[in-house]
Design a protein around this motif. Sequence first.
Motif, PDB file in Angstrom:
ATOM      1  N   LYS A 138      -2.255  -3.080   5.144  1.00 51.15           N
ATOM      2  CA  LYS A 138      -2.818  -2.659   3.863  1.00 51.15           C
ATOM      3  C   LYS A 138      -3.932  -1.627   4.005  1.00 51.15           C
ATOM      4  N   ASN A 162       0.847  -1.188   0.000  1.00 47.97           N
ATOM      5  CA  ASN A 162       0.000   0.000   0.000  1.00 47.97           C
ATOM      6  C   ASN A 162       0.883   1.238   0.000  1.00 47.97           C
ATOM      7  N   LYS A 175       4.760  -7.214  -7.759  1.00 46.96           N
ATOM      8  CA  LYS A 175       3.698  -8.118  -7.292  1.00 46.96           C
ATOM      9  C   LYS A 175       3.844  -9.477  -7.962  1.00 46.96           C
ATOM     10  N   ASN A 202       3.508  -5.435 -12.002  1.00 47.61           N
ATOM     11  CA  ASN A 202       2.604  -6.521 -11.676  1.00 47.61           C
ATOM     12  C   ASN A 202       2.968  -7.712 -12.553  1.00 47.61           C
ATOM     13  N   ASP A 213      -2.036  -4.271  -3.137  1.00 49.06           N
ATOM     14  CA  ASP A 213      -1.778  -5.301  -2.135  1.00 49.06           C
ATOM     15  C   ASP A 213      -3.068  -5.638  -1.391  1.00 49.06           C
ATOM     16  N   ASN A 214      -3.852  -6.531  -1.962  1.00 52.29           N
ATOM     17  CA  ASN A 214      -5.103  -6.933  -1.322  1.00 52.29           C
ATOM     18  C   ASN A 214      -4.898  -7.960  -0.221  1.00 52.29           C
ATOM     19  N   TYR A 215      -3.741  -8.595  -0.213  1.00 51.55           N
ATOM     20  CA  TYR A 215      -3.446  -9.613   0.801  1.00 51.55           C
ATOM     21  C   TYR A 215      -2.807  -9.004   2.048  1.00 51.55           C
ATOM     22  N   GLY A 218      -0.721 -13.549  -5.580  1.00 54.01           N
ATOM     23  CA  GLY A 218      -2.099 -13.133  -5.789  1.00 54.01           C
ATOM     24  C   GLY A 218      -2.767 -12.651  -4.517  1.00 54.01           C
ATOM     25  N   ASP A 219      -4.040 -12.346  -4.626  1.00 52.03           N
ATOM     26  CA  ASP A 219      -4.789 -11.795  -3.494  1.00 52.03           C
ATOM     27  C   ASP A 219      -4.973 -12.795  -2.352  1.00 52.03           C
ATOM     28  N   ASN A 220      -4.663 -14.060  -2.607  1.00 50.71           N
ATOM     29  CA  ASN A 220      -4.747 -15.079  -1.560  1.00 50.71           C
ATOM     30  C   ASN A 220      -3.370 -15.420  -0.982  1.00 50.71           C
TER      31      ASN A 220
END
Length: 241
Positions: free
Chosen positions: A172, A2, A61, A17, A27-29, A64-66
């Motif tokens: 984040k 973030n 990046k 990315n 950065d969703n994780y 992934g988001d997981n």
Amino acid sequence: MNKNHEDLKGKVVKEYNAIRPNETVVDNYGHGTAVAGVLAANDNNIGILGVAPFVEIYSVKVLGDNGRGNIDSLVDGIKWCISNDVQIINISFGITMGNKELRSVINEAIESGIVVVASAGNTYGGNVEYPARYEDVISVTAVDSNYKVAKFSPKGKIDFAAPGVDVLTTTKDGSYSVHSGTSLAAAHVTGVISWIIANEERYNLQVNDPKLIKKIRGILKKYSIDLGDPNYYGNGFIKLN
């Protein structure tokens, strides 16, 4: 990471990315933001202070988001780092098995003069993960505030130990929380190496020296405190003075 977090503003000079090259880095994780905070949080009287607040971050990046990824994205991300002349690659995650393509691109990075630092893995006494397990990669394990190896740390090819238990860092969502893992320990060592490179005259270094990586490793060993069994602690805990 973030990059809009108050403690990380202005840090990212370039981003990529590797999963979806045409999309921005988000950065969703939360893992990347936590690692970045340990390494580089701004000296701004807000929140925390990173080990090396002066560094410029090239945000790549590859997960992934997981929190999961694949070898192709990792290899692509490392190739991007080589093309963009970064000085240090911090890899705060690992995989259980070696990979020919990963080994090859890691070699290419090191041969180009890039210092590669990787977390040893959170395998609870199991094997060190890759790429930390590769010979020329600086492998970092985690210790707590009493310099005891973390219960989740691995055994085997360890080079150095650093703080990795109950570490306060950036999140984040723009706040702070406590995290644990060898990923955070790797970020600490990346910060220490950044200090060494930034003060090259003090350590009798030249950034373009083909033996730079070997010399940096020697400096890290010189300033390391022996904590015990090298299979758990490596050369020990680094303390620059």
